[in-house]
Write a protein that holds these residues in place. Structure first.
Motif, PDB file in Angstrom:
ATOM      1  N   ASP A   1       0.821  -1.212   0.000  1.00 40.21           N
ATOM      2  CA  ASP A   1       0.000   0.000   0.000  1.00 40.21           C
ATOM      3  C   ASP A   1       0.853   1.260   0.000  1.00 40.21           C
ATOM      4  OD1 ASP A   1      -2.566  -1.457   2.125  1.00 40.21           O
ATOM      5  OD2 ASP A   1      -2.368  -1.401  -0.063  1.00 40.21           O
TER       6      ASP A   1
ATOM      7  N   ASN B   1       2.073   2.490  -7.198  1.00 38.87           N
ATOM      8  CA  ASN B   1       1.053   1.715  -7.893  1.00 38.87           C
ATOM      9  C   ASN B   1       1.191   0.248  -7.496  1.00 38.87           C
ATOM     10  OD1 ASN B   1      -0.825   0.552  -9.569  1.00 38.87           O
ATOM     11  ND2 ASN B   1      -0.186   1.659 -11.408  1.00 38.87           N
TER      12      ASN B   1
ATOM     13  N   ASP C   1      -0.728  -2.193  -7.847  1.00 44.69           N
ATOM     14  CA  ASP C   1      -1.226  -3.152  -8.839  1.00 44.69           C
ATOM     15  C   ASP C   1      -0.115  -3.619  -9.769  1.00 44.69           C
ATOM     16  OD1 ASP C   1      -4.623  -1.858  -9.383  1.00 44.69           O
ATOM     17  OD2 ASP C   1      -3.656  -2.823  -7.680  1.00 44.69           O
TER      18      ASP C   1
ATOM     19  N   GLY D   1      -5.344  -8.804  -4.817  1.00 47.08           N
ATOM     20  CA  GLY D   1      -5.996  -7.672  -4.163  1.00 47.08           C
ATOM     21  C   GLY D   1      -5.767  -6.363  -4.895  1.00 47.08           C
ATOM     22  N   PHE D   2      -6.088  -6.338  -6.169  1.00 48.38           N
ATOM     23  CA  PHE D   2      -5.872  -5.160  -7.008  1.00 48.38           C
ATOM     24  C   PHE D   2      -6.817  -4.025  -6.598  1.00 48.38           C
ATOM     25  CE2 PHE D   2      -3.576  -8.191  -9.327  1.00 48.38           C
ATOM     26  CZ  PHE D   2      -2.936  -7.637 -10.428  1.00 48.38           C
ATOM     27  N   ARG D   3      -6.332  -2.800  -6.728  1.00 46.48           N
ATOM     28  CA  ARG D   3      -7.207  -1.641  -6.548  1.00 46.48           C
ATOM     29  C   ARG D   3      -8.083  -1.443  -7.786  1.00 46.48           C
ATOM     30  NH1 ARG D   3      -3.010   2.909  -4.061  1.00 46.48           N
ATOM     31  NH2 ARG D   3      -2.684   1.913  -2.017  1.00 46.48           N
ATOM     32  N   ASN D   4      -7.458  -1.591  -8.947  1.00 46.45           N
ATOM     33  CA  ASN D   4      -8.163  -1.421 -10.218  1.00 46.45           C
ATOM     34  C   ASN D   4      -8.652  -2.793 -10.685  1.00 46.45           C
ATOM     35  OD1 ASN D   4      -8.857  -1.151 -12.967  1.00 46.45           O
ATOM     36  ND2 ASN D   4      -7.464   0.589 -13.219  1.00 46.45           N
TER      37      ASN D   4
ATOM     38  N   ARG E   1     -15.847  -5.840  -1.379  1.00 46.61           N
ATOM     39  CA  ARG E   1     -14.790  -5.652  -2.373  1.00 46.61           C
ATOM     40  C   ARG E   1     -14.078  -6.973  -2.651  1.00 46.61           C
ATOM     41  NH1 ARG E   1     -12.184  -2.257  -5.275  1.00 46.61           N
ATOM     42  NH2 ARG E   1      -9.976  -2.552  -5.750  1.00 46.61           N
TER      43      ARG E   1
END
Length: 417
Positions: A99, A103, A105, A137-140, A173
């Protein structure tokens, strides 16, 4: 995917009894909470491969000694198979502090790329990834979809059967992430642990749900984790279900598509996609063209409504003829009365060869029948060029071409002449 698709033993009796096994080159997900038997099921999958002298790569977060102890609990001497290079154990450290990265991802996608690197190194016939949860656990979520689909298709092209272990989602999510992954695999094996047990062995309920093929359908049964056996089902009769899937595919179709009838063959190729998935693949192919210059063709076969009204050929039969005429790497999408094909290495000759092959795979090989039907099947072909912007514009162009004065579909009979 090379050769004919066939079924192979999975090592899990519920699947082998009801589905006849798993597809060579298929992809599967084991979904469940901790201590539900997920890792044991993965080990059973690996043991079945090793007993058949197949090479299996086992990705794990566990220490090698802990994995050996787990394997020993089901009477699986994993060390002996490792010594024969039939089981390759690859330990992967989970990502930490991502985190803090600009980036994260991009960091996670490298783990998925590493799967391909290991596959290219060891050339296995099966892989197990226990477990995949920390690496998706991708954000996008669109980026996750692209990355996972790329990994999956690369593995499938090599005829490798894959099993991914994923933890039960605890948040909305996490559920969205799981939905993306489960939407693209051949089938899902869900373990639902229960604290109640009728005897000394713990277990719960197992549900096997197909996405592609396995036309026998969905099955539910109780299971137990038994020493020296692993995850096994009880003698209670299986309950076949046809609705209320536990997980819901996330993609929604843009068009009202004709229902796809499964072919009569025991196995169906998995190169038939719905509209949204087809768009994703097409966008990837356009990006590949812009970066490498590798051309491709988008070909649409339109069936005249008169063909179905006269009982000559249905859209499902045309789709099946197209399916039998394409390679696994080529992609197919059915939209109303059109079967659209992405020829990933297309050219004028490959398009011509495809049309001839489709005629040869029509349900009737009488010359008069083929000549008649060839007047009722029309073709429109596009070769990618620098004017193409994206998949949406390319698909809109090919779908609306029949309404254009300058861009017309040609009957197969004229296209081949």
């Amino acid at each position: 995917m090379s050769g004919a698709i066939r079924l192979i033993p999975s090592g899990f009796s519920l699947i082998d009894k009801n589905w006849g096994g798993i597809y060579r080159g298929g992809s599967y997900v084991v979904l469940g909470p901790r201590k539900s038997g997920r890792t044991l099921l993965g080990l059973q999958f690996a043991l079945e491969a090793a007993k058949g002298s197949e090479v299996c790569v086992f990705f794990t977060l566990m220490r090698p000694k802990d994995l050996m102890i787990q394997a020993a609990s089901i009477n699986f001497d994993i060390q002996s198979y490792m010594n024969q290079n039939l089981i390759i154990v690859v330990r992967i450290a989970p990502p930490t502090d991502i985190d803090d990265l600009y980036n994260p991802d991009d960091y996670l996608v490298e783990y998925l790329n590493d799967i391909i690197t290991v596959v290219n190194q060891y050339h296995p016939t099966r892989i197990i990834f226990d477990e995949l949860t920390p690496f998706i656990g991708f954000r996008n979520l669109d980026y996750l979809k692209d990355a996972f689909l790329h990994t999956l298709e690369t593995i499938e092209e090599k005829d490798i059967t894959s099993l991914f272990v994923i933890g039960e989602p605890a948040t909305q999510r996490a559920q969205s992430i799981v939905d993306i992954v489960t939407n693209y695999v051949t089938a899902v094996i869900q373990l639902k642990k229960t604290d109640k047990s009728e005897d000394r062995y713990h277990g719960g309920q197992v549900v096997i749900t197909p996405n592609v093929g396995h036309t026998e359908g969905r099955f539910t049964n109780t299971y137990q984790i038994v020493p020296n056996k692993g995850v096994t089902v009880e003698l209670a009769p299986e309950l076949r279900e046809t609705s209320d899937y536990t997980f819901t595919p996330i993609n929604q179709r843009r068009f009202d598509q004709t229902k796809i009838d499964l072919p009569s063959e025991p196995y169906a190729f998995s190169n038939i996609y719905n509209y949204n998935d087809f768009l994703l693949i097409l966008n990837n192919q356009i990006a590949l063209y812009k970066s490498t210059g590798q051309t491709f063709n988008l070909v649409s076969f339109k069936l005249d409504h008169a063909a179905q009204m006269k009982g000559l050929v249905t859209i499902q039969q045309l789709q099946n003829s197209v399916r039998l005429s394409t390679n696994k790497k080529d992609k197919i999408c059915l939209i109303e009365n059109k079967v659209i094909v992405l020829l990933v290495r297309g050219n004028a000759k490959s398009v011509m060869d495809l049309t001839v092959s489709i005629q040869n795979n029509l349900p009737n090989q009488d010359v008069r029948y083929i000549n008649t039907v060839s007047e009722l099947i029309s073709i429109f072909n596009i070769e990618v060029d620098d004017k193409v912007e994206n998949a949406e514009s390319m698909m809109d162009f090919i779908i609306t071409a029949e309404n254009s004065a300058s861009e017309n579909y040609l009957p197969l009979s004229k296209y081949n002449s």
